[in-house]
Design an enzyme around this catalytic site. Structure first.
Site, PDB file in Angstrom:
ATOM      1  CG  HIS A 124      -2.884 -15.565  -7.620  1.00  0.00           C
ATOM      2  ND1 HIS A 124      -2.892 -14.014  -7.674  1.00  0.00           N
ATOM      3  CD2 HIS A 124      -1.318 -15.811  -7.393  1.00  0.00           C
ATOM      4  CE1 HIS A 124      -1.805 -13.747  -7.942  1.00  0.00           C
ATOM      5  NE2 HIS A 124      -0.825 -14.557  -7.572  1.00  0.00           N
ATOM      6  CG  HIS A 154       1.194  -9.396  -6.388  1.00  0.00           C
ATOM      7  ND1 HIS A 154       0.610  -8.221  -6.456  1.00  0.00           N
ATOM      8  CD2 HIS A 154       0.104 -10.255  -6.474  1.00  0.00           C
ATOM      9  CE1 HIS A 154      -0.425  -8.125  -6.945  1.00  0.00           C
ATOM     10  NE2 HIS A 154      -1.116  -9.378  -7.117  1.00  0.00           N
ATOM     11  NE  ARG A 207      -3.797  -2.176   1.540  1.00  0.00           N
ATOM     12  CZ  ARG A 207      -4.571  -2.570   0.464  1.00  0.00           C
ATOM     13  NH1 ARG A 207      -4.895  -1.688  -0.504  1.00  0.00           N
ATOM     14  NH2 ARG A 207      -5.173  -3.663   0.451  1.00  0.00           N
ATOM     15  CG  ASP A 238     -10.653  -9.070  -5.754  1.00  0.00           C
ATOM     16  OD1 ASP A 238     -10.321 -10.383  -5.220  1.00  0.00           O
ATOM     17  OD2 ASP A 238      -9.663  -8.425  -6.113  1.00  0.00           O
ATOM     18  CD  GLU A 283      -3.811 -11.331  -9.460  1.00  0.00           C
ATOM     19  OE1 GLU A 283      -3.022 -10.940  -9.175  1.00  0.00           O
ATOM     20  OE2 GLU A 283      -4.926 -11.773  -8.707  1.00  0.00           O
ATOM     21  CE1 TYR A 327      -2.960  -6.812  -4.351  1.00  0.00           C
ATOM     22  CE2 TYR A 327      -3.156  -5.848  -2.070  1.00  0.00           C
ATOM     23  CZ  TYR A 327      -3.270  -6.870  -2.979  1.00  0.00           C
ATOM     24  OH  TYR A 327      -3.273  -8.239  -2.466  1.00  0.00           O
ATOM     25  CG  HIS A 369      -8.905 -13.269  -2.092  1.00  0.00           C
ATOM     26  ND1 HIS A 369      -7.403 -13.349  -2.421  1.00  0.00           N
ATOM     27  CD2 HIS A 369      -9.405 -12.531  -3.417  1.00  0.00           C
ATOM     28  CE1 HIS A 369      -7.156 -12.914  -3.512  1.00  0.00           C
ATOM     29  NE2 HIS A 369      -8.333 -12.433  -3.913  1.00  0.00           N
ATOM     30  CG  HIS A 414      -3.999  -6.235  -9.461  1.00  0.00           C
ATOM     31  ND1 HIS A 414      -4.334  -6.109  -8.061  1.00  0.00           N
ATOM     32  CD2 HIS A 414      -3.403  -7.736  -9.245  1.00  0.00           C
ATOM     33  CE1 HIS A 414      -4.383  -6.948  -7.346  1.00  0.00           C
ATOM     34  NE2 HIS A 414      -3.863  -8.093  -7.754  1.00  0.00           N
ATOM     35  CG  HIS A 424      -9.147 -11.944  -8.986  1.00  0.00           C
ATOM     36  ND1 HIS A 424      -7.881 -11.321  -9.136  1.00  0.00           N
ATOM     37  CD2 HIS A 424      -9.397 -11.751  -7.659  1.00  0.00           C
ATOM     38  CE1 HIS A 424      -7.376 -11.016  -7.968  1.00  0.00           C
ATOM     39  NE2 HIS A 424      -8.313 -11.264  -7.067  1.00  0.00           N
ATOM     40  CD  GLU A 451      -2.976 -14.098  -4.272  1.00  0.00           C
ATOM     41  OE1 GLU A 451      -4.224 -13.918  -4.879  1.00  0.00           O
ATOM     42  OE2 GLU A 451      -2.066 -12.946  -4.913  1.00  0.00           O
ATOM     43  CG  ASP A 478      -6.939 -14.599  -7.973  1.00  0.00           C
ATOM     44  OD1 ASP A 478      -8.096 -15.266  -7.602  1.00  0.00           O
ATOM     45  OD2 ASP A 478      -6.202 -13.859  -7.332  1.00  0.00           O
TER      46      ASP A 478
END
Ligand code: FE
Ligand code: FE
Ligand code: ZN
Length: 276
Positions: free
Chosen positions: A211, A67, A37, A224, A142, A70, A226, A107, A179, A256, A176
């Site tokens: 994923h 990865h 973040r 989205d 992704e 975000y 999980h 992403h 997703h 994840e 994913d």
């Protein structure tokens, strides 16, 4: 070989991540290249990176998945945000050269009202400006849930991005499971149908990692969120079919799911049990 692992915190360094992975029975793992973040990246310790490479080779740890944070959005309507994505990804790819031969997943981004076509063009432009012929990392798009103005919820969108990339052999896709289900592909109910569609539109040779996440919401929910394996709408049996599918079984699988380390260890053990 069954390459199964989970997302791990990178705060203690590369070698520590590898040791943690081994301690929970993982044969691969994923990590953030920097604070997910924020934007700050620690300077890379080359000795720590090469220690992980040795551990990886000595213990048969498979291809790793890095990865991107975000916070990057290569198709924001704001040019400064797009520039930040370019800089971050360029820096990440330079850092990944300390771990050659692995994967870097991101992403594709949210078009923030510009429209899908404009967003796709900007994502491709970003990739064309950062990929180099001599890099040793494969960059993965992704598959996304299609939440808000997210790009990558439809396979066609990913294909369109790939079609515009000059160094396309440096690119791949990470699927994913949460997703794609949220995006409307019934991977739990019709795995073969979804993979046939993926193959027609993108090509299964482009698929480099998965994923593994269950979803708190039904097919097509575009949420989205999980869930742990077997505790969502996909269900445990769907994951048995996924990890054993001839087209998928040799790829790295990364959990994840909302878990602490002990929860991940249990999920990895469960999936190993389900592996044929
Ligand atoms: Fe992701
Ligand atoms: Fe994911
Ligand atoms: Zn997600």
């Amino acid at each position: 070989m069954f390459y199964i692992g989970c997302h791990l915190s990178s705060s203690a360094g590369f070698l520590a991540m590898g040791e943690t992975a081994l301690s929970i029975g993982a044969t691969t793992f994923q990590f953030f290249t920097r604070n997910p973040r924020g934007s700050k990246a620690k300077t890379i310790d080359p000795d720590d990176a090469s220690a992980l490479l040795s551990l990886q080779a000595a213990n048969g740890i498979g291809t790793l998945v890095a990865h991107a944070p975000y916070t990057i959005n290569p198709c924001s309507r704001d040019e400064r945000t797009r520039e930040f994505a370019r800089q971050t990804m360029t820096d990440d790819l330079q850092r990944m050269e300390y771990l050659p031969g692995n994967l870097y997943n991101f992403h594709p981004g949210s078009h923030t009202g510009q429209g899908v076509e404009a967003g796709i063009a900007q994502i491709a432009e970003t990739l064309n400006s950062i990929l180099t012929e001599d890099q040793h990392t494969t960059v993965l798009l992704e598959t996304m849930a299609g939440k808000g103005t997210e790009i990558g919820g439809r396979f066609e969108e990913l294909r369109e991005i790939l079609d515009r990339i000059t160094l396309c052999h440096k690119m791949g896709v990470c699927l994913d499971t949460c997703h794609v289900s949220d995006a409307g592909y019934d991977i739990a109910g019709d795995l073969d149908g979804v993979l046939t569609r993926f193959d027609k539109v993108i090509g299964l040779t482009r698929l480099k990692a998965l994923h593994l996440n269950d979803s708190l919401n039904p097919v097509g929910a575009h949420k989205d969120r999980h869930a742990r394996i077997g505790e969502g709408y996909l269900g445990q049996e769907a994951f048995g079919r996924i990890i054993n599918h001839p087209a998928l079984r040799d790829l790295p699988f990364v959990l994840e799911t909302p878990n602490e380390l002990s929860g991940y260890a249990a999920e990895i053990a469960m999936l190993k049990e389900m592996r044929r």
